[in-house]
Enzyme design. Sequence first.
Site, PDB file in Angstrom:
ATOM      1  N   CYS A 228       0.833  -1.204   0.000  1.00 44.56           N
ATOM      2  CA  CYS A 228       0.000   0.000   0.000  1.00 44.56           C
ATOM      3  C   CYS A 228       0.871   1.259   0.000  1.00 44.56           C
ATOM      4  O   CYS A 228       1.550   1.523  -0.974  1.00 44.56           O
ATOM      5  CB  CYS A 228      -0.971  -0.061   1.176  1.00 44.56           C
TER       6      CYS A 228
ATOM      7  N   HIS B 295      -3.674  -5.600   0.874  1.00 47.77           N
ATOM      8  CA  HIS B 295      -3.103  -5.965   2.185  1.00 47.77           C
ATOM      9  C   HIS B 295      -3.138  -7.483   2.407  1.00 47.77           C
ATOM     10  O   HIS B 295      -4.137  -8.006   2.902  1.00 47.77           O
ATOM     11  CB  HIS B 295      -3.888  -5.260   3.296  1.00 47.77           C
TER      12      HIS B 295
ATOM     13  N   GLU C 132      -1.770  -9.125   4.647  1.00 53.75           N
ATOM     14  CA  GLU C 132      -1.739  -9.458   6.082  1.00 53.75           C
ATOM     15  C   GLU C 132      -3.138  -9.541   6.695  1.00 53.75           C
ATOM     16  O   GLU C 132      -3.307 -10.069   7.794  1.00 53.75           O
ATOM     17  CB  GLU C 132      -0.884  -8.426   6.843  1.00 53.75           C
TER      18      GLU C 132
ATOM     19  N   SER D 172       3.540 -11.513  39.377  1.00 58.31           N
ATOM     20  CA  SER D 172       2.271 -10.836  39.679  1.00 58.31           C
ATOM     21  C   SER D 172       1.098 -11.806  39.717  1.00 58.31           C
ATOM     22  O   SER D 172       0.018 -11.467  40.168  1.00 58.31           O
ATOM     23  CB  SER D 172       1.996  -9.789  38.603  1.00 58.31           C
ATOM     24  N   GLY D 173       1.308 -13.014  39.201  1.00 58.33           N
ATOM     25  CA  GLY D 173       0.183 -13.945  39.066  1.00 58.33           C
ATOM     26  C   GLY D 173      -0.338 -13.931  37.633  1.00 58.33           C
ATOM     27  O   GLY D 173      -1.123 -14.779  37.240  1.00 58.33           O
ATOM     28  N   GLY D 174       0.097 -12.944  36.834  1.00 57.81           N
ATOM     29  CA  GLY D 174      -0.327 -12.857  35.438  1.00 57.81           C
ATOM     30  C   GLY D 174       0.485 -13.782  34.542  1.00 57.81           C
ATOM     31  O   GLY D 174       1.469 -14.392  34.976  1.00 57.81           O
TER      32      GLY D 174
ATOM     33  N   ASP E  47       2.452 -13.162  31.840  1.00 61.44           N
ATOM     34  CA  ASP E  47       3.802 -12.798  31.409  1.00 61.44           C
ATOM     35  C   ASP E  47       4.858 -13.113  32.469  1.00 61.44           C
ATOM     36  O   ASP E  47       5.885 -13.717  32.167  1.00 61.44           O
ATOM     37  CB  ASP E  47       3.876 -11.304  31.046  1.00 61.44           C
ATOM     38  N   SER E  48       4.601 -12.684  33.720  1.00 64.10           N
ATOM     39  CA  SER E  48       5.634 -12.922  34.727  1.00 64.10           C
ATOM     40  C   SER E  48       5.737 -14.412  35.059  1.00 64.10           C
ATOM     41  O   SER E  48       6.824 -14.919  35.347  1.00 64.10           O
ATOM     42  CB  SER E  48       5.401 -12.078  35.987  1.00 64.10           C
TER      43      SER E  48
END
Length: 515
Positions: free
Chosen positions: A80, A166, A168, A220-222, A224-225
């Site tokens: 584009c 596009h 994608e 943190s309990g999430g 990612d960590s």
Amino acid sequence: MDKILILDFGSQTTQLIARRIREIGVYSEIIPGDSPFDPEILHGVRGLIFSGSPYSVYEDGAPLLDKNFYETGLPVLGICYGFQRMTEDHSGKVASLEKKEYGRSPIHVLSKNPLFHDIPEGFISWMSHGDSINTLGEGFESIAESKDHPAMAFNSLKNLYGIQFHPEVSHCEYGIEILENFVCGIAGVSKGWNMDSYLTEVSGEIKQKVGNDKVLLLISGGVDSTVAGGLLLKALDPDQVHLMYIDTGLMRKNESAEVEVILSSLGAKHLHMIDASERFLSSLEGVADPEKKRQIIGDLFITVQETEVARIGIDEAYLAQGTLYTDMIESGKGVGEKAHVIKSHHNVRSPLVEAKRKAGSIIEPLARLYKDEVRALGLRLGLSEEIVHRHPFPGPGLAVRILGEITREKCTILKEADYLFIRELKKRNLYNKIWQAFCILLPVRSVGVAGDAREYGYVLALRAITSRDGMTADVFAFDSVDLLEISSIITNSVKEIGRVVYDISSKPPATIEWE
Ligand code: XMP
């Protein structure tokens, strides 16, 4: 590792290009489109992609491209605006369309080209543009057309490919195949990017950086960590890894116990579970202002963290953080203002983080990954589907879901109600269809009947939204039977709650949280 470098001109779909390429099994990175050319950034790069943009090439302020990028000999795919930029930079002409073209658009292939390998002569592409190519750039030939425009063009001398649509976007037929033809066929990168190869590569990097020293990670309990913790425990000797979890008293029901079980099962040896709930709850007594609550929690978090680090004697340790690729982009290392993220409470700029950053003692082992890759890595490390698909949870926790003043009684009520809500969503197979769901305890009481008497109970709001990144959100459309049943389960089990309401506001104008 071989990679594809994407130059971002601010399109909303740049992230999508990067993700699609990674889905193909090839590593890709994004840099700002107007970055000055530097041979260093081409290390490992086998092909370049120029993204779309909200700008027109002829507009004031339109992002420019350092022309040296055309002289690298690497194959380039302009999408584009990227195609229009290439055209303009090769003395072609780009002009405004009378009517913006948006959505499905049939494409007719004019000549065989490696970009069309195994792709039919006619297919339906997906367009979103207000400009089009009037005159192709010098050395370009059209290799496919749509009704009114050259849809793709090719410059054989310079190895440049331009496409107006596009690939994608998922609605584009053969989009992935076209990207794959470019990445694997033309740029010649072999598919090797997956969480197995990443695990091997990043483990080596961590080991090399840390040596025999210690590493501290705040949990943190999430998702990612937790994944970052699992990764450190796999890459290093668990004896080197210190995991610290601070219970603020504002976590979900059973959360602290669950964190302990999960991390122990991953082999944690030094798991520091700090129960600071009394300190947090007493500091918050009588405070009703949401920003004040956030401030108190943030400050106290830093104090507790520093006191504990000194007490345990791990001041000298490296500090690991669960920063993701989207966080890196937002912090200016990628495309700057263009990307959105949800701030993580644990990545705040604390003095400890600042000092470690200055000393070069920060490790960010997830910094090249998107959220879905972090989830895949979590599964690879042995975490359960339930853990890796957990909904996001705000750093200040239940403090921003108890509107107004926080009391211990309100914490207990909200924890129980939230537990029941989430349990029911999982039972009904709705949890994974929802991006974030939770309860909010309102600072009002409403009247109800209990036997023959009138009784005043708390009002509880339920919130369930669908979203891509938390920046906008739609209300989840429950079947009314589910809502009615969940409401009566909550009021029957938590006697202090007299009334349940469902929040039907989208974001914008509302936010996801209520405070
Ligand atoms: P809002 O309410 O801004 O929420 O629409 C968007 C996302 O961010 C989360 N959120 C927070 N996360 N600290 C955090 O770590 C905060 O103070 C905070 N406030 C909102 C929210 O849960 C949602 O996922």
